[in-house]
Write a protein that holds these residues in place. Structure first.
Motif, PDB file in Angstrom:
ATOM      1  N   ALA A   8     -14.524 -22.337  32.908  1.00  0.00           N
ATOM      2  CA  ALA A   8     -13.650 -21.456  33.944  1.00  0.00           C
ATOM      3  C   ALA A   8     -12.477 -20.820  32.750  1.00  0.00           C
ATOM      4  O   ALA A   8     -12.158 -21.791  31.670  1.00  0.00           O
ATOM      5  CB  ALA A   8     -13.152 -22.015  35.167  1.00  0.00           C
ATOM      6  N   THR A  10      -9.052 -19.647  31.952  1.00  0.00           N
ATOM      7  CA  THR A  10      -7.991 -19.499  33.402  1.00  0.00           C
ATOM      8  C   THR A  10      -6.816 -19.064  32.426  1.00  0.00           C
ATOM      9  O   THR A  10      -6.798 -18.195  31.149  1.00  0.00           O
ATOM     10  CB  THR A  10      -7.418 -21.454  32.852  1.00  0.00           C
ATOM     11  OG1 THR A  10      -6.824 -21.517  31.427  1.00  0.00           O
ATOM     12  CG2 THR A  10      -8.379 -22.436  33.306  1.00  0.00           C
ATOM     13  N   GLN A  26      -8.658 -18.432  36.406  1.00  0.00           N
ATOM     14  CA  GLN A  26      -8.611 -19.346  37.579  1.00  0.00           C
ATOM     15  C   GLN A  26      -7.446 -20.410  36.893  1.00  0.00           C
ATOM     16  O   GLN A  26      -7.451 -20.729  35.640  1.00  0.00           O
ATOM     17  CB  GLN A  26      -9.547 -19.796  38.638  1.00  0.00           C
ATOM     18  CG  GLN A  26     -10.040 -19.753  38.844  1.00  0.00           C
ATOM     19  CD  GLN A  26     -11.150 -19.067  38.212  1.00  0.00           C
ATOM     20  OE1 GLN A  26     -11.518 -20.025  37.042  1.00  0.00           O
ATOM     21  NE2 GLN A  26     -11.948 -17.606  38.190  1.00  0.00           N
ATOM     22  N   TYR A  30      -5.687 -24.200  40.941  1.00  0.00           N
ATOM     23  CA  TYR A  30      -6.809 -23.172  41.696  1.00  0.00           C
ATOM     24  C   TYR A  30      -7.636 -23.972  41.615  1.00  0.00           C
ATOM     25  O   TYR A  30      -7.697 -24.287  42.783  1.00  0.00           O
ATOM     26  CB  TYR A  30      -6.212 -22.142  41.210  1.00  0.00           C
ATOM     27  CG  TYR A  30      -7.316 -21.425  41.800  1.00  0.00           C
ATOM     28  CD1 TYR A  30      -6.851 -20.967  43.714  1.00  0.00           C
ATOM     29  CD2 TYR A  30      -8.620 -21.080  41.840  1.00  0.00           C
ATOM     30  CE1 TYR A  30      -7.897 -20.030  44.471  1.00  0.00           C
ATOM     31  CE2 TYR A  30      -9.964 -20.565  42.713  1.00  0.00           C
ATOM     32  CZ  TYR A  30      -9.981 -20.285  44.128  1.00  0.00           C
ATOM     33  OH  TYR A  30     -10.175 -19.088  44.669  1.00  0.00           O
ATOM     34  N   LEU A  31      -7.724 -24.566  40.565  1.00  0.00           N
ATOM     35  CA  LEU A  31      -9.026 -25.094  40.907  1.00  0.00           C
ATOM     36  C   LEU A  31      -9.270 -26.880  41.406  1.00  0.00           C
ATOM     37  O   LEU A  31     -10.232 -26.799  42.281  1.00  0.00           O
ATOM     38  CB  LEU A  31     -10.046 -24.976  38.907  1.00  0.00           C
ATOM     39  CG  LEU A  31     -10.168 -24.019  39.143  1.00  0.00           C
ATOM     40  CD1 LEU A  31     -10.799 -23.981  37.679  1.00  0.00           C
ATOM     41  CD2 LEU A  31     -10.719 -23.081  39.768  1.00  0.00           C
ATOM     42  N   GLU A  32      -8.553 -27.558  41.457  1.00  0.00           N
ATOM     43  CA  GLU A  32      -7.874 -28.499  41.822  1.00  0.00           C
ATOM     44  C   GLU A  32      -7.906 -28.651  42.852  1.00  0.00           C
ATOM     45  O   GLU A  32      -8.252 -29.150  44.292  1.00  0.00           O
ATOM     46  CB  GLU A  32      -7.027 -29.069  41.279  1.00  0.00           C
ATOM     47  CG  GLU A  32      -6.838 -29.461  39.442  1.00  0.00           C
ATOM     48  CD  GLU A  32      -5.785 -30.273  38.910  1.00  0.00           C
ATOM     49  OE1 GLU A  32      -5.673 -30.889  38.190  1.00  0.00           O
ATOM     50  OE2 GLU A  32      -4.917 -29.791  39.252  1.00  0.00           O
ATOM     51  N   GLU A  34      -8.750 -26.608  45.510  1.00  0.00           N
ATOM     52  CA  GLU A  34     -10.055 -25.650  45.423  1.00  0.00           C
ATOM     53  C   GLU A  34     -11.656 -26.597  45.955  1.00  0.00           C
ATOM     54  O   GLU A  34     -12.404 -26.890  47.036  1.00  0.00           O
ATOM     55  CB  GLU A  34     -11.227 -24.930  44.863  1.00  0.00           C
ATOM     56  CG  GLU A  34     -10.439 -23.620  45.281  1.00  0.00           C
ATOM     57  CD  GLU A  34     -10.046 -22.844  46.879  1.00  0.00           C
ATOM     58  OE1 GLU A  34     -11.094 -22.722  47.373  1.00  0.00           O
ATOM     59  OE2 GLU A  34      -8.838 -22.748  47.509  1.00  0.00           O
ATOM     60  N   VAL A  63     -14.546 -28.969  33.897  1.00  0.00           N
ATOM     61  CA  VAL A  63     -14.580 -29.246  34.593  1.00  0.00           C
ATOM     62  C   VAL A  63     -15.673 -29.792  35.148  1.00  0.00           C
ATOM     63  O   VAL A  63     -16.907 -29.195  35.239  1.00  0.00           O
ATOM     64  CB  VAL A  63     -14.008 -28.577  35.886  1.00  0.00           C
ATOM     65  CG1 VAL A  63     -13.501 -29.166  37.311  1.00  0.00           C
ATOM     66  CG2 VAL A  63     -13.097 -27.545  36.285  1.00  0.00           C
TER      67      VAL A  63
END
Length: 68
Positions: A8, A10, A26, A30-32, A34, A63
């Motif tokens: 991603a 970032t 992102q 935010y990713l964590e 989601e 990730v």
């Protein structure tokens, strides 16, 4: 069970933004969030650039998430 791996682009803020290059970036937080909402646990969250723009690496993450 299984693994979900992705990269991603970032940014330093929070949430999702549209970059100058018209791609979405992102934040790590935010990713964590989601991934947790999807009931996936973060197995790896590593800063790395997946692409260059104007001969410069863009900030990004690698990730890997796991589903028990």
């Amino acid at each position: 069970g299984g693994l979900f791996a992705f990269t991603a682009e970032t940014h330093d803020g929070d949430g999702v933004v549209l970059t100058e290059g018209l791609r979405f970036a992102q934040s790590a937080s935010y990713l964590e969030r989601e991934l947790a909402e999807a009931e996936l646990s973060v197995a790896l969250l590593e800063h790395a650039s997946a692409r260059n723009e104007h001969d410069r690496p863009l900030p990004g993450l690698v990730v890997v998430a796991a589903k028990p």
